[in-house]
Design an enzyme around this catalytic site. Sequence first.
Site, PDB file in Angstrom:
ATOM      1  N   LYS A   1      27.422 -61.043 -10.488  1.00 24.24           N
ATOM      2  CA  LYS A   1      28.128 -60.232 -11.480  1.00 24.24           C
ATOM      3  C   LYS A   1      27.438 -58.895 -11.716  1.00 24.24           C
ATOM      4  CE  LYS A   1      26.002 -62.364 -15.598  1.00 24.24           C
ATOM      5  NZ  LYS A   1      25.302 -61.189 -16.121  1.00 24.24           N
ATOM      6  N   THR A   2      26.098 -58.871 -11.730  1.00 23.01           N
ATOM      7  CA  THR A   2      25.395 -57.602 -11.961  1.00 23.01           C
ATOM      8  C   THR A   2      25.647 -56.638 -10.810  1.00 23.01           C
ATOM      9  OG1 THR A   2      23.666 -58.790 -13.180  1.00 23.01           O
ATOM     10  CG2 THR A   2      23.169 -56.545 -12.484  1.00 23.01           C
TER      11      THR A   2
ATOM     12  N   ASP B   1      28.915 -57.238 -20.739  1.00 19.82           N
ATOM     13  CA  ASP B   1      28.376 -58.357 -19.957  1.00 19.82           C
ATOM     14  C   ASP B   1      28.212 -59.582 -20.857  1.00 19.82           C
ATOM     15  OD1 ASP B   1      27.318 -59.741 -17.837  1.00 19.82           O
ATOM     16  OD2 ASP B   1      25.336 -58.830 -17.962  1.00 19.82           O
ATOM     17  N   GLU B   2      28.214 -60.786 -20.259  1.00 18.26           N
ATOM     18  CA  GLU B   2      28.032 -62.058 -20.982  1.00 18.26           C
ATOM     19  C   GLU B   2      28.995 -62.148 -22.167  1.00 18.26           C
ATOM     20  OE1 GLU B   2      26.363 -64.242 -19.644  1.00 18.26           O
ATOM     21  OE2 GLU B   2      24.609 -63.441 -18.614  1.00 18.26           O
TER      22      GLU B   2
ATOM     23  N   GLN C   1      29.277 -71.232 -19.190  1.00 21.36           N
ATOM     24  CA  GLN C   1      27.885 -71.005 -19.587  1.00 21.36           C
ATOM     25  C   GLN C   1      27.780 -70.573 -21.046  1.00 21.36           C
ATOM     26  OE1 GLN C   1      25.122 -69.354 -16.453  1.00 21.36           O
ATOM     27  NE2 GLN C   1      27.046 -68.674 -15.554  1.00 21.36           N
TER      28      GLN C   1
ATOM     29  N   ARG D   1      20.472 -73.485 -12.210  1.00 21.36           N
ATOM     30  CA  ARG D   1      19.244 -72.678 -12.074  1.00 21.36           C
ATOM     31  C   ARG D   1      18.576 -72.960 -10.734  1.00 21.36           C
ATOM     32  NH1 ARG D   1      21.066 -69.256 -14.457  1.00 21.36           N
ATOM     33  NH2 ARG D   1      22.861 -70.620 -14.533  1.00 21.36           N
TER      34      ARG D   1
END
Length: 682
Positions: free
Chosen positions: A32-33, A223-224, A254, A612
Amino acid sequence: MISLAGLNDKQREAAETIDGPVLILAGAGSGKTRTLTYRIAHMVDNLHIPGKSILAVSFTNKAAKEMKERVITLLGKQKSRGMTLATFHSLGLKILKKEITHLGYHKNFSIYDQTDQLSIIREGLRLYHDNKGAFKKEIIASKIGKLKNEGIKPEDFADSPFFDGEDPYDHAVNFMYEFYQDKLKFYNAIDFDDILLLTVRLFDENPELAREYSEQFRYIMVDEYQDTNPLQFRLIRHLTCAHDNLCVVGDDDQAIYSFRGADISNIIGFERDYSRAKVVKLEQNYRSVSPILKLANSVIKENKDRRDKTLWSDKPSDMKPILWELADTDHEAEIVVEDIVSHQSKGGHLGDIAILYRSNTQAAPIEEQLRLSQVPYTIIGGQKFYEKKEVKDIMAYLQVIRNPADQMALRRVLNVPSRGIGIRTLEKFLEESEAHEIDLFSAMKKSPELAGSREEKIKNFVKLIENTKNYFDKYSLSEAITNLIEDLKYFEYIDKCYDQAKQASRRKDDIHFFIESAARFTENFKESATLSKFLEKLMLQDSQDSRDDDEEDDDVRKNEVTLMTLHSSKGLEFKQVYMIGVEEELLPHKRTIINNEGDAEERRLCYVGITRAQEKLIMTVCKERKIYGNMLPRHRSRFIVTDDAKRFYQEQDRQNFGHLESQEEVDKYKKDFFSGLMNLLD
């Protein structure tokens, strides 16, 4: 021209959709970044959109810094100028620094931390006649913070759905909230939650100002987005009042921060709020091998209220996730650390390993075993560097130098190092302050004789603060702070406070590091490195900001095992992950079961932990676990129950719940207890 050829099809679609509302559903590890930064570069370099029209908002300084660095790498420094890449709070602070006078504050306001907050609440509880200590000030502070994040003002609390007339705490908060805000304003101070509350209030009361900022930021990215709270949602609505060019990136799977006020409905209902919204799903995962993603998908698909997406990877592997069933807590620690030692003996890097747990109470046996085996480790979530006493002392002095009306900071340092100024002397100046409606520092400057035999001490303190202001006009930040510390004889004070030379030396090192951080700040910001900006930077530190974060390069992980909670692990990745205690009453947590809160967020937390892991995932379950000194039987989490185990437990159901007429009723009764992974132990 910036080429988008390096993006996959969905990433490119997201990067090229510029006008109107866009929801990028970005699964864990889906890049995404990279997508966001290429989108920004495409807007500037290919579409010639001015940088000053672009606003990108994230939740942490680390994320904002990473985004900025990647954009500079793509565009170069010259083309990257003008755009605003910030956290919600740094954006709000930037706006308030220019506009807060509209709300009756002065521009040189202070930002109070938790210690300052609790001091005001302690004072208010005395006025509330809480002589027996019935109310915990930390709970009062937490409730006030939650109300602020919901956008509830003091005068509106009693009439809001959040007020429970039968709850004594709510009656106390109803008094304390107004008292607390009045005190903050008197000190020309705000707290961390006020940054957004006051920014939204500013726009509520001045819609023409909101439109002005909306016209300035014609293209907004968040973002997020799944972590936004009601106040952040309202801020975004204000900033898009002149257009609907809003691109939000997030993953409802998430969403794990409801305890902080995050509202998952913001991302679930995005098309409801922005009817023209386009949705783009990023489902290709670049982090984990396929078996780990298969496991993650099996966990999260059981949640009902979610957007359908399935992570996939082109990284095959024969190494499947492993579940270890162990005897007890000590056995768990021994086996996990033994495996880590084996990994290290084969040349493995300890920095590639994380041990994740639901509760901090699970860490102690692992820590003890790591120490016994001489395995270096670090814990994320320990005491923050900027919360250490000596650092807070120096910061308080800097706050008083910047804003003498900051009463909390002034009261902290008035007797540090000791000047023999007692509480009775302080009360005299506080009475003088209230009688003449002036701040505490002005009262001390105006009438030092109130201190009696300590008059000279008060005069010297006032002189120290006023003289030190000149240091920050004449010298660099680090030189001025060094001079302040020398004038205070602060290192001599540390020597007097600590009997052991090692303790004193460590605290002096913290002060030296603080001075070095001021020097680095000056080096980074050059002529704009003012005391005000330095203090703002410190007050906006991320929850995981620490001395270690500043000392080491973000791209170089130390050769230490990392221990942290599942909540702290979000956004990170490790080649090898141990998820310990995947058991009922730990994951999902006992509190959610008792409070009948449902397990959706706990399931998302499990999903975050699994994703993770890049290459190897090991989960542990104990037959018994030591909890508060008692050995109690444990059972596998409902999230990792296999087909065979399901059939076994369903047979138990028939015996234990035979009075219910159907299996459906059993399932309803147990609130989907048997949902979880399929074929985990293949």
